[in-house]
Design a protein around this motif. Sequence first.
Motif, PDB file in Angstrom:
ATOM      1  N   ARG A  73      -0.105  -3.018   6.727  1.00 43.73           N
ATOM      2  CA  ARG A  73      -0.425  -1.925   7.252  1.00 43.73           C
ATOM      3  C   ARG A  73       0.625  -0.634   7.144  1.00 43.73           C
ATOM      4  NH1 ARG A  73      -1.199  -3.955  13.623  1.00 43.73           N
ATOM      5  NH2 ARG A  73      -3.241  -4.949  13.362  1.00 43.73           N
ATOM      6  N   VAL A  74       1.763  -1.165   6.781  1.00 45.25           N
ATOM      7  CA  VAL A  74       2.910  -0.078   6.412  1.00 45.25           C
ATOM      8  C   VAL A  74       2.634   0.372   4.948  1.00 45.25           C
ATOM      9  CG1 VAL A  74       5.441   0.263   5.839  1.00 45.25           C
ATOM     10  CG2 VAL A  74       4.815  -1.168   7.826  1.00 45.25           C
ATOM     11  N   SER A  75       2.215  -0.484   4.069  1.00 42.66           N
ATOM     12  CA  SER A  75       2.020   0.066   2.690  1.00 42.66           C
ATOM     13  C   SER A  75       0.748   0.945   2.641  1.00 42.66           C
ATOM     14  CB  SER A  75       1.565  -1.293   1.708  1.00 42.66           C
ATOM     15  OG  SER A  75       2.805  -2.228   1.730  1.00 42.66           O
ATOM     16  N   LEU A  76      -0.247   0.519   3.419  1.00 44.75           N
ATOM     17  CA  LEU A  76      -1.693   1.550   3.608  1.00 44.75           C
ATOM     18  C   LEU A  76      -1.369   2.768   4.187  1.00 44.75           C
ATOM     19  CD1 LEU A  76      -4.138  -1.036   4.689  1.00 44.75           C
ATOM     20  CD2 LEU A  76      -3.899   0.159   2.413  1.00 44.75           C
ATOM     21  N   ALA A  77      -0.352   2.695   5.268  1.00 41.60           N
ATOM     22  CA  ALA A  77      -0.003   4.003   5.846  1.00 41.60           C
ATOM     23  C   ALA A  77       0.724   5.027   4.828  1.00 41.60           C
ATOM     24  CB  ALA A  77       0.941   3.587   7.252  1.00 41.60           C
ATOM     25  N   ILE A  78       1.765   4.469   4.360  1.00 38.92           N
ATOM     26  CA  ILE A  78       2.588   5.230   3.212  1.00 38.92           C
ATOM     27  C   ILE A  78       1.769   5.742   1.992  1.00 38.92           C
ATOM     28  CG2 ILE A  78       4.931   5.376   2.085  1.00 38.92           C
ATOM     29  CD1 ILE A  78       5.980   3.574   4.087  1.00 38.92           C
ATOM     30  N   ALA A  79       1.098   4.695   1.523  1.00 38.67           N
ATOM     31  CA  ALA A  79       0.327   5.278   0.413  1.00 38.67           C
ATOM     32  C   ALA A  79      -0.631   6.251   0.739  1.00 38.67           C
ATOM     33  CB  ALA A  79      -0.583   3.953  -0.104  1.00 38.67           C
ATOM     34  N   SER A  80      -1.034   6.202   2.073  1.00 36.16           N
ATOM     35  CA  SER A  80      -1.937   7.385   2.350  1.00 36.16           C
ATOM     36  C   SER A  80      -1.209   8.949   2.237  1.00 36.16           C
ATOM     37  CB  SER A  80      -2.367   7.258   3.807  1.00 36.16           C
ATOM     38  OG  SER A  80      -1.294   7.532   4.665  1.00 36.16           O
ATOM     39  N   LEU A  81      -0.002   8.656   1.919  1.00 33.58           N
ATOM     40  CA  LEU A  81       0.848  10.115   1.903  1.00 33.58           C
ATOM     41  C   LEU A  81       0.799  10.462   0.306  1.00 33.58           C
ATOM     42  CD1 LEU A  81       3.807   9.436   4.265  1.00 33.58           C
ATOM     43  CD2 LEU A  81       1.839  10.609   4.783  1.00 33.58           C
ATOM     44  N   ARG A  82       0.052   9.814  -0.510  1.00 33.48           N
ATOM     45  CA  ARG A  82       0.008   9.988  -1.729  1.00 33.48           C
ATOM     46  C   ARG A  82      -0.421  11.569  -2.355  1.00 33.48           C
ATOM     47  NH1 ARG A  82      -3.078   6.501  -6.217  1.00 33.48           N
ATOM     48  NH2 ARG A  82      -3.247   7.851  -8.055  1.00 33.48           N
ATOM     49  N   PRO A  83      -1.218  12.080  -1.702  1.00 32.61           N
ATOM     50  CA  PRO A  83      -1.509  13.519  -2.101  1.00 32.61           C
ATOM     51  C   PRO A  83      -0.410  14.560  -1.889  1.00 32.61           C
ATOM     52  CG  PRO A  83      -3.506  12.649  -0.791  1.00 32.61           C
ATOM     53  CD  PRO A  83      -2.190  11.523  -0.847  1.00 32.61           C
ATOM     54  N   GLN A  84       0.297  14.223  -0.973  1.00 30.82           N
ATOM     55  CA  GLN A  84       1.313  14.994  -0.526  1.00 30.82           C
ATOM     56  C   GLN A  84       2.322  15.105  -1.709  1.00 30.82           C
ATOM     57  OE1 GLN A  84       2.496  14.768   3.512  1.00 30.82           O
ATOM     58  NE2 GLN A  84       4.466  15.831   3.438  1.00 30.82           N
ATOM     59  N   TYR A  85       2.935  13.779  -1.859  1.00 35.97           N
ATOM     60  CA  TYR A  85       4.110  13.581  -2.672  1.00 35.97           C
ATOM     61  C   TYR A  85       3.804  13.005  -3.821  1.00 35.97           C
ATOM     62  CZ  TYR A  85       6.464  13.444   1.976  1.00 35.97           C
ATOM     63  OH  TYR A  85       7.137  14.011   2.855  1.00 35.97           O
ATOM     64  N   ILE A  86       2.729  12.594  -4.668  1.00 37.78           N
ATOM     65  CA  ILE A  86       2.598  12.181  -5.963  1.00 37.78           C
ATOM     66  C   ILE A  86       1.685  13.204  -6.540  1.00 37.78           C
ATOM     67  CG2 ILE A  86       2.027  10.565  -7.640  1.00 37.78           C
ATOM     68  CD1 ILE A  86       2.915   8.498  -5.616  1.00 37.78           C
ATOM     69  N   LYS A  87       2.176  14.421  -7.377  1.00 35.36           N
ATOM     70  CA  LYS A  87       0.748  15.281  -7.792  1.00 35.36           C
ATOM     71  C   LYS A  87       1.458  15.656  -8.926  1.00 35.36           C
ATOM     72  CE  LYS A  87       2.646  18.455  -4.212  1.00 35.36           C
ATOM     73  NZ  LYS A  87       2.492  18.951  -2.893  1.00 35.36           N
ATOM     74  N   SER A 143      -1.255  -5.586  -3.002  1.00 39.29           N
ATOM     75  CA  SER A 143      -0.496  -5.486  -3.853  1.00 39.29           C
ATOM     76  C   SER A 143      -0.575  -3.921  -4.575  1.00 39.29           C
ATOM     77  CB  SER A 143      -0.378  -6.192  -4.831  1.00 39.29           C
ATOM     78  OG  SER A 143      -0.222  -7.542  -4.461  1.00 39.29           O
ATOM     79  N   LYS A 144      -1.804  -3.601  -4.434  1.00 40.52           N
ATOM     80  CA  LYS A 144      -2.011  -2.148  -5.148  1.00 40.52           C
ATOM     81  C   LYS A 144      -1.339  -1.119  -4.147  1.00 40.52           C
ATOM     82  CE  LYS A 144      -6.093  -3.871  -7.586  1.00 40.52           C
ATOM     83  NZ  LYS A 144      -7.643  -3.722  -7.545  1.00 40.52           N
ATOM     84  N   ALA A 145      -1.583  -1.119  -3.022  1.00 39.54           N
ATOM     85  CA  ALA A 145      -1.251  -0.486  -1.802  1.00 39.54           C
ATOM     86  C   ALA A 145       0.411  -0.180  -2.016  1.00 39.54           C
ATOM     87  CB  ALA A 145      -1.658  -0.616  -0.477  1.00 39.54           C
ATOM     88  N   VAL A 146       0.879  -1.462  -2.122  1.00 39.37           N
ATOM     89  CA  VAL A 146       2.344  -1.583  -1.856  1.00 39.37           C
ATOM     90  C   VAL A 146       3.031  -0.557  -3.116  1.00 39.37           C
ATOM     91  CG1 VAL A 146       4.319  -2.928  -2.478  1.00 39.37           C
ATOM     92  CG2 VAL A 146       2.546  -3.815  -1.078  1.00 39.37           C
ATOM     93  N   ILE A 147       2.219  -0.749  -4.388  1.00 43.77           N
ATOM     94  CA  ILE A 147       2.968   0.086  -5.355  1.00 43.77           C
ATOM     95  C   ILE A 147       2.708   1.307  -5.370  1.00 43.77           C
ATOM     96  CG2 ILE A 147       2.459   0.332  -7.905  1.00 43.77           C
ATOM     97  CD1 ILE A 147       1.616  -2.352  -8.207  1.00 43.77           C
ATOM     98  N   VAL A 148       1.742   1.963  -4.658  1.00 43.04           N
ATOM     99  CA  VAL A 148       1.355   3.290  -4.585  1.00 43.04           C
ATOM    100  C   VAL A 148       2.627   3.857  -3.378  1.00 43.04           C
ATOM    101  CG1 VAL A 148       0.027   5.225  -3.657  1.00 43.04           C
ATOM    102  CG2 VAL A 148      -0.670   3.349  -5.329  1.00 43.04           C
ATOM    103  N   ALA A 149       2.877   2.680  -2.356  1.00 42.66           N
ATOM    104  CA  ALA A 149       3.593   3.119  -1.415  1.00 42.66           C
ATOM    105  C   ALA A 149       5.408   3.225  -1.963  1.00 42.66           C
ATOM    106  CB  ALA A 149       3.512   2.234  -0.108  1.00 42.66           C
ATOM    107  N   LEU A 150       5.420   2.358  -2.717  1.00 40.12           N
ATOM    108  CA  LEU A 150       6.776   2.457  -3.388  1.00 40.12           C
ATOM    109  C   LEU A 150       7.220   3.799  -4.129  1.00 40.12           C
ATOM    110  CD1 LEU A 150       7.451  -1.290  -4.363  1.00 40.12           C
ATOM    111  CD2 LEU A 150       7.996  -0.113  -2.220  1.00 40.12           C
TER     112      LEU A 150
END
Length: 290
Positions: A72-86, A253-260
């Motif tokens: 749950r935490v990984s998916l939530a933080i990974a959803s912030l990708r467009p804001q922080y990884i660009k 695992s894929k979501a964890v990596i993006v979240a990290l």
Amino acid sequence: MAKGGKTKSKGKDKGKRSSYSQSGYEDAGSSYDFQRCRTISYVSGIYLWTSESYLRGHTIVYDIVRRLIVKRVSLAIASLRPQYIKMPNDEEPVHIKRQFHNMAGIPGIIGCIDGMHIRVACPLKVHNAASYMNRKGYHSLNVQMVCDSSMKITNVVARWPGSSHDSRIFRSSTLRDHLEDGTIRGILLRDNGYACERYFLTPVVRAGTDSERRYNTSHRRTRNIIERVFGLLKRRFPCIGVDSRLRCHIETSKAVIVALCVLHNISRDNGDADFPGNDVHALRQHQRAE
């Protein structure tokens, strides 16, 4: 009427209990502070990522709860990708190019690209499980990353099995499309694992002149920053460290990596200190693992 009202109230409460139960929380009559519960879940998830004993459970219940939190935490933080990884916008490349140029004199660079293998447990219930075995003989995800001159991650692709070649991952990426159509302008430094393109600079394979050797030295000094990012990630988050592996479902695992990667960039934005004295050690560990 009182009896009917009482029955109606019970039905309403039952609906509440069902709703909260489905969302993973207690019923409406509980004294649970849901905002605090969510915060605790986030903190717990981040603790599990940074713990040396990530996903090494001792009981079945503990293991299930922990995996649920991590997912749950990984998916939530990974959803912030467009804001922080660009990738850099129209105003940023000049500053980034200048910083890269100051490193070793190569002009026009907007980032360094490479692939990093992150160990995972042998995937279960996946039709192509064998494809996750890489050339080193262990299961992994081959993660493509691009970083800028400040060690921020500007692009990440974390969905390919360990047996996939770096060039194939790039050819299938949105990043390639944007470089091809001119949406992203600039040059990426890469090693010889990628096909030759106009937006790539690669080292000279057999440098025979002084100019070629000087170019290779400048290329190596500049591209070293992506290796440092890999080493720092593995040092900061032991769950993807050299001696660790992600022991959860492959999609998690894929979501964890993006979240990290998101958390890494937030850390860079906030100016958080790295690990003093450990940068070189982390880099050497990563290079040995690769």
